[in-house]
Each structure stands twice: as C-alpha cells, then as structure tokens.
Motif scaffolding. Sequence first.
Motif, PDB file in Angstrom:
ATOM      1  N   ASP A 184       0.810  -1.217   0.000  1.00 15.40           N
ATOM      2  CA  ASP A 184       0.000   0.000   0.000  1.00 15.40           C
ATOM      3  C   ASP A 184       0.844   1.267   0.000  1.00 15.40           C
ATOM      4  O   ASP A 184       0.299   2.372   0.020  1.00 15.40           O
ATOM      5  N   GLY A 185       2.171   1.124   0.029  1.00 17.29           N
ATOM      6  CA  GLY A 185       3.043   2.286  -0.071  1.00 17.29           C
ATOM      7  C   GLY A 185       3.590   2.789   1.254  1.00 17.29           C
ATOM      8  O   GLY A 185       4.166   3.883   1.301  1.00 17.29           O
ATOM      9  N   CYS A 186       3.439   2.029   2.348  1.00 18.35           N
ATOM     10  CA  CYS A 186       3.947   2.466   3.660  1.00 18.35           C
ATOM     11  C   CYS A 186       5.447   2.216   3.754  1.00 18.35           C
ATOM     12  O   CYS A 186       5.945   1.183   3.294  1.00 18.35           O
ATOM     13  N   ASN A 187       6.156   3.159   4.366  1.00 18.46           N
ATOM     14  CA  ASN A 187       7.568   2.958   4.651  1.00 18.46           C
ATOM     15  C   ASN A 187       7.720   2.362   6.051  1.00 18.46           C
ATOM     16  O   ASN A 187       6.740   2.046   6.719  1.00 18.46           O
ATOM     17  N   ASP A 188       8.968   2.215   6.499  1.00 22.11           N
ATOM     18  CA  ASP A 188       9.215   1.584   7.802  1.00 22.11           C
ATOM     19  C   ASP A 188       8.556   2.351   8.941  1.00 22.11           C
ATOM     20  O   ASP A 188       8.007   1.746   9.871  1.00 22.11           O
ATOM     21  N   LEU A 189       8.646   3.682   8.901  1.00 25.45           N
ATOM     22  CA  LEU A 189       8.057   4.492   9.967  1.00 25.45           C
ATOM     23  C   LEU A 189       6.537   4.367   9.976  1.00 25.45           C
ATOM     24  O   LEU A 189       5.922   4.270  11.050  1.00 25.45           O
ATOM     25  N   SER A 190       5.922   4.334   8.806  1.00 25.80           N
ATOM     26  CA  SER A 190       4.464   4.201   8.735  1.00 25.80           C
ATOM     27  C   SER A 190       4.005   2.835   9.237  1.00 25.80           C
ATOM     28  O   SER A 190       2.969   2.727   9.895  1.00 25.80           O
ATOM     29  N   ILE A 191       4.775   1.792   8.919  1.00 26.61           N
ATOM     30  CA  ILE A 191       4.430   0.456   9.410  1.00 26.61           C
ATOM     31  C   ILE A 191       4.526   0.407  10.932  1.00 26.61           C
ATOM     32  O   ILE A 191       3.657  -0.160  11.605  1.00 26.61           O
ATOM     33  N   TYR A 192       5.579   1.000  11.480  1.00 24.13           N
ATOM     34  CA  TYR A 192       5.738   1.057  12.931  1.00 24.13           C
ATOM     35  C   TYR A 192       4.590   1.822  13.587  1.00 24.13           C
ATOM     36  O   TYR A 192       4.038   1.392  14.613  1.00 24.13           O
ATOM     37  N   LYS A 193       4.195   2.928  12.973  1.00 23.71           N
ATOM     38  CA  LYS A 193       3.171   3.792  13.554  1.00 23.71           C
ATOM     39  C   LYS A 193       1.762   3.239  13.382  1.00 23.71           C
ATOM     40  O   LYS A 193       0.945   3.289  14.317  1.00 23.71           O
ATOM     41  N   ASN A 194       1.455   2.710  12.207  1.00 22.76           N
ATOM     42  CA  ASN A 194       0.075   2.348  11.866  1.00 22.76           C
ATOM     43  C   ASN A 194      -0.242   0.863  11.977  1.00 22.76           C
ATOM     44  O   ASN A 194      -1.420   0.487  11.965  1.00 22.76           O
ATOM     45  N   VAL A 195       0.786   0.024  12.051  1.00 20.85           N
ATOM     46  CA  VAL A 195       0.550  -1.421  12.123  1.00 20.85           C
ATOM     47  C   VAL A 195       1.047  -1.994  13.448  1.00 20.85           C
ATOM     48  O   VAL A 195       0.286  -2.597  14.211  1.00 20.85           O
ATOM     49  N   VAL A 196       2.339  -1.813  13.712  1.00 19.74           N
ATOM     50  CA  VAL A 196       2.951  -2.462  14.878  1.00 19.74           C
ATOM     51  C   VAL A 196       2.432  -1.874  16.189  1.00 19.74           C
ATOM     52  O   VAL A 196       2.031  -2.615  17.099  1.00 19.74           O
ATOM     53  N   MET A 197       2.410  -0.556  16.308  1.00 23.38           N
ATOM     54  CA  MET A 197       2.004   0.069  17.566  1.00 23.38           C
ATOM     55  C   MET A 197       0.538  -0.184  17.936  1.00 23.38           C
ATOM     56  O   MET A 197       0.245  -0.530  19.090  1.00 23.38           O
ATOM     57  N   PRO A 198      -0.418  -0.044  17.007  1.00 26.99           N
ATOM     58  CA  PRO A 198      -1.811  -0.350  17.386  1.00 26.99           C
ATOM     59  C   PRO A 198      -2.002  -1.793  17.841  1.00 26.99           C
ATOM     60  O   PRO A 198      -2.757  -2.066  18.781  1.00 26.99           O
ATOM     61  N   LEU A 199      -1.327  -2.742  17.175  1.00 26.43           N
ATOM     62  CA  LEU A 199      -1.461  -4.140  17.561  1.00 26.43           C
ATOM     63  C   LEU A 199      -0.747  -4.448  18.877  1.00 26.43           C
ATOM     64  O   LEU A 199      -1.044  -5.464  19.510  1.00 26.43           O
ATOM     65  N   SER A 200       0.173  -3.589  19.276  1.00 25.86           N
ATOM     66  CA  SER A 200       0.952  -3.823  20.498  1.00 25.86           C
ATOM     67  C   SER A 200       0.369  -3.113  21.714  1.00 25.86           C
ATOM     68  O   SER A 200       1.008  -3.105  22.780  1.00 25.86           O
ATOM     69  N   MET A 201      -0.818  -2.514  21.593  1.00 29.05           N
ATOM     70  CA  MET A 201      -1.377  -1.747  22.698  1.00 29.05           C
ATOM     71  C   MET A 201      -1.544  -2.537  23.995  1.00 29.05           C
ATOM     72  O   MET A 201      -1.265  -2.021  25.081  1.00 29.05           O
ATOM     73  N   PRO A 202      -1.998  -3.810  23.978  1.00 29.58           N
ATOM     74  CA  PRO A 202      -2.079  -4.553  25.250  1.00 29.58           C
ATOM     75  C   PRO A 202      -0.732  -4.679  25.952  1.00 29.58           C
ATOM     76  O   PRO A 202      -0.638  -4.506  27.174  1.00 29.58           O
ATOM     77  N   SER A 203       0.325  -4.969  25.177  1.00 32.59           N
ATOM     78  CA  SER A 203       1.645  -5.105  25.800  1.00 32.59           C
ATOM     79  C   SER A 203       2.196  -3.749  26.227  1.00 32.59           C
ATOM     80  O   SER A 203       2.941  -3.658  27.208  1.00 32.59           O
ATOM     81  N   ILE A 204       1.837  -2.684  25.515  1.00 30.71           N
ATOM     82  CA  ILE A 204       2.263  -1.341  25.925  1.00 30.71           C
ATOM     83  C   ILE A 204       1.609  -0.961  27.251  1.00 30.71           C
ATOM     84  O   ILE A 204       2.224  -0.326  28.115  1.00 30.71           O
ATOM     85  N   THR A 205       0.359  -1.355  27.422  1.00 31.51           N
ATOM     86  CA  THR A 205      -0.312  -1.129  28.703  1.00 31.51           C
ATOM     87  C   THR A 205       0.377  -1.891  29.815  1.00 31.51           C
ATOM     88  O   THR A 205       0.572  -1.365  30.919  1.00 31.51           O
ATOM     89  N   LEU A 206       0.753  -3.134  29.537  1.00 30.39           N
ATOM     90  CA  LEU A 206       1.494  -3.923  30.520  1.00 30.39           C
ATOM     91  C   LEU A 206       2.801  -3.242  30.891  1.00 30.39           C
ATOM     92  O   LEU A 206       3.152  -3.135  32.073  1.00 30.39           O
ATOM     93  N   VAL A 207       3.515  -2.752  29.889  1.00 29.19           N
ATOM     94  CA  VAL A 207       4.786  -2.055  30.123  1.00 29.19           C
ATOM     95  C   VAL A 207       4.568  -0.780  30.941  1.00 29.19           C
ATOM     96  O   VAL A 207       5.355  -0.446  31.828  1.00 29.19           O
ATOM     97  N   THR A 208       3.487  -0.062  30.633  1.00 26.09           N
ATOM     98  CA  THR A 208       3.197   1.188  31.338  1.00 26.09           C
ATOM     99  C   THR A 208       2.993   0.950  32.824  1.00 26.09           C
ATOM    100  O   THR A 208       3.602   1.612  33.672  1.00 26.09           O
TER     101      THR A 208
END
Length: 285
Positions: free
Chosen positions: A184-208
């Motif tokens: 779809d034309g995403c670069n590494d930063l866009s993948i990190y921001k729009n794919v990896v981070m939203p899917l990692s929200m449960p673990s980010i809450t755990l880390v928080t």
Amino acid sequence: MILDLRFRHSTPAKKILYIFFQILLISYAVAVIFPVINMFISSFKTTREIFLNPFSLPKQWRYQNYIKVWRSGGFGMYFVNSILITAVSMFFVILFGSMAANGVSRYTYKMRLVVYLLFLSGIVLPLKAAIIPLFLLMGKLNLTNTRIGLMLIFTAMGLPSTVFILSGFMKGIPKELEYAARIDGCNDLSIYKNVVMPLSMPSITLVTIYNIVPIWNDFFFPLVFISSESKRTLPLGVASFFGQFQIEWDSIFAALSISIIPMIIIYMFMSKYFIKGMTAGAVKG
C-alpha cells in the motif's frame, strides 16, 4: 460459568483443592487491601488517636490533615513534580522502548542478538549498582538537581524491561500485515506507527503499569540527585514528615493516601488491557 461447570463435575479432591486456593487468594487479597484501607482511615485521625485506636474509625473525621499536607507541607508542589517527571519519563520509555523492540524483533541483521542482549543486560545489572559513575556523569553534564536529569535516569531504568516485553510480543505480529502495508506504499516508519504500535497496545499497557509504579514510588534517585526543595518528588515529600524528635503520623498517612490515588486511577482504567497484555505475552512469548 465455565469454571462453575468444571467445579460441579470435578472430583471431591479437586473441589477441596479449588476451595483451598480460593481461600488462599481471598486471604492474600485481604492482607494486601486491609493495610491500604486502614491507612486511608488513619489519615483522618490525630497522631494520638492512631496509637490509641489503630484499627477503629475516627471519632471525628479530620479533613484538615489533607489541607495541612497539601498547603503547609508543600505537597502540591511535590505532586506536580512527580506527575511531570513520571509522565515525561514514561513517554520516552514507551517511545524509545517500542522503537528498539521493533528494531530487534522485526528486522534481521548481524548485530541484532548483540543489541538485544545489550538491552537485557540492563535487567541483570541494575542502574543503582552504577550510582557513583552515574553521579559523576550527571555532574559533568550539569544535570544534578534537575528534573531533566531524573527523567533521563528513569527512562534508562525502564528501557530494558520495556524492550524485553515488547520485543516478545512484536515477534508474534504476522509478517503478512507488514507486507500488505508495504504494498500500500507504507515505509518503515508508517508500518511502525500504523501497524505495529496499534497491535501492540495490550503489551504497551502492561509495560506502562510495570514501569510507572517504580518511577512514581522511587525514593533513591531523587534523594541522590535532588537537593532543592522545589524539585522534590512525592517520596521525598513524605519523608519530610519524619522529624528528628517527632513523627507526624496523621500527616504521613494523609500524604500517602494522596500519593496512591494516581496509581489506583491508572490501574482501574488500564487493568483490562493489563490482563490482555499478560495473556498475550504468555501465549506469544
């Protein structure tokens, strides 16, 4: 309901074991919660009444203990300092920790294992073990007795566990999602921001939750690096009520009651995601 059906159809020995563990867990919960409740009740008593009737309700609810602590004790200033330092530190812990975890879990390169082990060494070797060189370094950078210095220390303290938890979770994110994003034309930063981070929200809450409590409650580093009263955090503020010849227990309990409120609120709002993060980490780790 599932547990209820399992209990009904289990053997008598399993039922006894189940009841035993339920009693054990309830006893543990009472042992943890009761001191907190008693502390809150004691915050409305006088110091004399705390010693005479430590487990009873106050004869007269003294709300002025909180007013005294907040105004005369300078606790409002300590509270703002702790909020600021904790919030900024956690922002950078999550930002840098998620970026590092993304780098060691989603990319393949020669030094990946070395970088990962370098972060893990921060768990094995705690930052407090290097307090003397750390103090000398902060002094050379003119960061002693500054809030920025504490923020940097707390950020460094939280990064190892953050990278460890998030990298284990991010490894379980399907590569197909990343490939689809690249199509779809995403670069590494866009993948990190729009794919990896939203899917990692449960673990980010755990880390928080895992990191915010030690940062909020830390007494050691503010004691070593902060000398000005205007820059003290809540743990140092509570310690100021311990006098050389007299201890103001009514003020201490009021101060402690104020101190735990933010952590209770955070856990109440994030507990659901905290449990999801623990479950996801256990399954995908």
